[in-house]
Enzyme design. Structure first.
Site, PDB file in Angstrom:
ATOM      1  N   ASN A 144       0.872  -1.174   0.000  1.00 57.65           N
ATOM      2  CA  ASN A 144       0.000   0.000   0.000  1.00 57.65           C
ATOM      3  C   ASN A 144       0.905   1.218   0.000  1.00 57.65           C
ATOM      4  O   ASN A 144       1.489   1.566   1.025  1.00 57.65           O
ATOM      5  CB  ASN A 144      -0.889  -0.021   1.254  1.00 57.65           C
ATOM      6  CG  ASN A 144      -1.718   1.244   1.385  1.00 57.65           C
ATOM      7  OD1 ASN A 144      -1.834   2.019   0.436  1.00 57.65           O
ATOM      8  ND2 ASN A 144      -2.289   1.474   2.561  1.00 57.65           N
ATOM      9  N   LYS A 191       0.197   4.241  -0.324  1.00 52.39           N
ATOM     10  CA  LYS A 191      -0.440   5.435   0.258  1.00 52.39           C
ATOM     11  C   LYS A 191      -0.193   6.652  -0.651  1.00 52.39           C
ATOM     12  O   LYS A 191      -0.157   6.500  -1.867  1.00 52.39           O
ATOM     13  CB  LYS A 191       0.070   5.662   1.678  1.00 52.39           C
ATOM     14  CG  LYS A 191      -0.024   4.395   2.535  1.00 52.39           C
ATOM     15  CD  LYS A 191       0.114   4.651   3.991  1.00 52.39           C
ATOM     16  CE  LYS A 191       0.158   3.318   4.726  1.00 52.39           C
ATOM     17  NZ  LYS A 191       0.033   3.429   6.146  1.00 52.39           N
ATOM     18  N   HIS A 193      -9.626   1.205   4.560  1.00 49.25           N
ATOM     19  CA  HIS A 193      -8.356   1.327   5.293  1.00 49.25           C
ATOM     20  C   HIS A 193      -8.581   2.230   6.505  1.00 49.25           C
ATOM     21  O   HIS A 193      -9.348   3.193   6.428  1.00 49.25           O
ATOM     22  CB  HIS A 193      -7.279   1.909   4.364  1.00 49.25           C
ATOM     23  CG  HIS A 193      -5.908   1.815   4.952  1.00 49.25           C
ATOM     24  ND1 HIS A 193      -5.439   2.712   5.884  1.00 49.25           N
ATOM     25  CD2 HIS A 193      -4.913   0.907   4.777  1.00 49.25           C
ATOM     26  CE1 HIS A 193      -4.212   2.360   6.235  1.00 49.25           C
ATOM     27  NE2 HIS A 193      -3.863   1.273   5.579  1.00 49.25           N
ATOM     28  N   GLU A 250      -6.913   4.550   7.689  1.00 52.54           N
ATOM     29  CA  GLU A 250      -6.650   5.972   7.449  1.00 52.54           C
ATOM     30  C   GLU A 250      -7.846   6.636   6.778  1.00 52.54           C
ATOM     31  O   GLU A 250      -8.127   7.807   6.998  1.00 52.54           O
ATOM     32  CB  GLU A 250      -5.366   6.129   6.615  1.00 52.54           C
ATOM     33  CG  GLU A 250      -4.143   5.833   7.458  1.00 52.54           C
ATOM     34  CD  GLU A 250      -2.939   5.321   6.694  1.00 52.54           C
ATOM     35  OE1 GLU A 250      -2.888   5.444   5.455  1.00 52.54           O
ATOM     36  OE2 GLU A 250      -2.036   4.782   7.360  1.00 52.54           O
ATOM     37  N   GLU A 283      -5.946  -5.316  10.285  1.00 53.39           N
ATOM     38  CA  GLU A 283      -4.919  -4.314  10.562  1.00 53.39           C
ATOM     39  C   GLU A 283      -5.229  -3.598  11.873  1.00 53.39           C
ATOM     40  O   GLU A 283      -6.018  -2.645  11.895  1.00 53.39           O
ATOM     41  CB  GLU A 283      -4.892  -3.275   9.441  1.00 53.39           C
ATOM     42  CG  GLU A 283      -4.559  -3.835   8.080  1.00 53.39           C
ATOM     43  CD  GLU A 283      -3.846  -2.813   7.219  1.00 53.39           C
ATOM     44  OE1 GLU A 283      -2.738  -3.105   6.776  1.00 53.39           O
ATOM     45  OE2 GLU A 283      -4.383  -1.700   7.016  1.00 53.39           O
ATOM     46  N   GLY A 341       2.065   1.816  10.759  1.00 54.15           N
ATOM     47  CA  GLY A 341       3.033   2.903  10.634  1.00 54.15           C
ATOM     48  C   GLY A 341       3.707   3.289  11.934  1.00 54.15           C
ATOM     49  O   GLY A 341       4.373   4.316  12.023  1.00 54.15           O
ATOM     50  N   SER A 368       2.958  -2.619  10.304  1.00 54.27           N
ATOM     51  CA  SER A 368       4.411  -2.651  10.496  1.00 54.27           C
ATOM     52  C   SER A 368       5.049  -3.990  10.132  1.00 54.27           C
ATOM     53  O   SER A 368       5.954  -4.462  10.813  1.00 54.27           O
ATOM     54  CB  SER A 368       4.777  -2.250  11.932  1.00 54.27           C
ATOM     55  OG  SER A 368       4.343  -0.929  12.186  1.00 54.27           O
TER      56      SER A 368
HETATM   57  C1  PEP Z   1      -0.964  -0.109   5.860  1.00 57.00           C
HETATM   58  O1  PEP Z   1      -0.863   0.973   5.341  1.00 57.00           O
HETATM   59  O2  PEP Z   1      -1.935  -0.829   5.585  1.00 57.00           O
HETATM   60  C2  PEP Z   1       0.078  -0.549   6.791  1.00 57.00           C
HETATM   61  C3  PEP Z   1      -0.072  -1.705   7.371  1.00 57.00           C
HETATM   62  O3  PEP Z   1       1.140   0.289   6.985  1.00 57.00           O
HETATM   63  P1  PEP Z   1       2.536  -0.073   7.713  1.00 57.00           P
HETATM   64  O4  PEP Z   1       3.019  -1.368   7.112  1.00 57.00           O
HETATM   65  O5  PEP Z   1       3.436   1.070   7.419  1.00 57.00           O
HETATM   66  O6  PEP Z   1       2.243  -0.235   9.172  1.00 57.00           O
END
Ligand code: PEP
Length: 248
Positions: free
Chosen positions: A9, A11, A94, A96, A166, A172, A212
């Site tokens: 992803n 972003k 997501h 975010e 998630e 992040g 992460s």
């Molecule tokens: C994500 O954006 O779905 C995500 C899991 O980000 P990160 O791997 O940076 O935690």
């Protein structure tokens, strides 16, 4: 046997030249693995990335879409537009988007239904906040979000779906859920699918972990019984790191 799926992803990162640099490095290696590799790009680079991955095994993903077919929705992108560009996957719900753009479970559900109707494979994100986890509400929240996301989705429709668990506190932040904890929640999501759709569908739907994921923890996560892949944010922006995860 569920085929592992690792999706990056990106972003709001990567100009066209940066995106091409990244995807050109990824595609060679992606051709050598049985893992399904997906890059979820910003809208602005999709068409160039599509050309770059032509003939390779890399699949193309978007990060969002609107649930209406067309109309006065300034700034939005429809499922038809994504299909037109040759997109295979679209991330929906997501955290975010839920957090910064007020996406509710109801909106997520409308988008999931539209994506399936148009032949896109939604990657549907669910997960709890830190506060919810600390209040032992993880399973309740995940249940609520999962059931709401797939309201009115048929057995047939579920065959196109990927789910990403998630935990929001792990996105992040550098913090990861332990692989056992993640597996437990993912097995629970699978049990929800079994209740609603039966064992065949529940055994077929792929459920990723996201939060992460990096080269150092990918193997452990991917070795868990119910975890079928990863949705990768930060570590998907560098070819070397992403490919180490793909080759877990
Ligand atoms: C994500 O954006 O779905 C995500 C899991 O980000 P990160 O791997 O940076 O935690």
């Amino acid at each position: 046997m569920r085929r592992p799926i690792i999706a990056g992803n990106w972003k709001m990162n990567k100009t066209i030249s940066e995106a091409l640099g990244l995807v050109n490095e990824i595609k060679e290696e992606a051709n050598k693995t049985d893992v399904e590799v997906v890059v979820c790009c910003p809208f602005t680079v999709i068409s160039e990335v599509k050309k770059a991955i032509e003939g390779s095994k890399v699949k193309l993903g978007a990060q969002n879409m609107h649930w209406e077919d067309e109309g006065a929705f300034t700034g939005e992108i429809s499922a038809n537009m994504l299909k037109d560009l040759g997109v295979d996957y679209v991330i929906i719900g997501h955290s975010e988007r839920r957090q910064y753009f007020n996406e509710t479970d109801e909106i997520v559900n409308k988008k999931v239904i539209k994506a399936i109707e148009k032949g896109l494979n939604p990657i549907v994100c669910v997960g709890e906040t830190l506060d919810e986890r600390e209040k032992n509400r993880t399973f309740d929240v995940v249940k609520e979000q999962t059931l709401a996301a797939f309201r009115d989705v048929s057995n047939d429709g579920m065959k196109d779906v990927v789910i990403a668990y998630e935990p929001i506190w792990a996105i992040g932040t550098g913090k990861t859920a332990s692989s056992q904890d993640a597996n437990e929640v993912i097995a629970y999501i699978r049990s929800l699918l079994e209740n609603k759709y039966g064992i065949e569908i529940s055994e077929e739907v792929r459920i990723q972990y996201g939060g992460s994921v990096k080269p150092s923890n990918a193997t452990e996560i991917m070795n868990e019984t119910d975890i079928d892949g990863a949705l990768v944010g930060g570590a998907s922006l560098k070819a070397e790191e992403f490919l180490e995860i793909v080759n877990f």
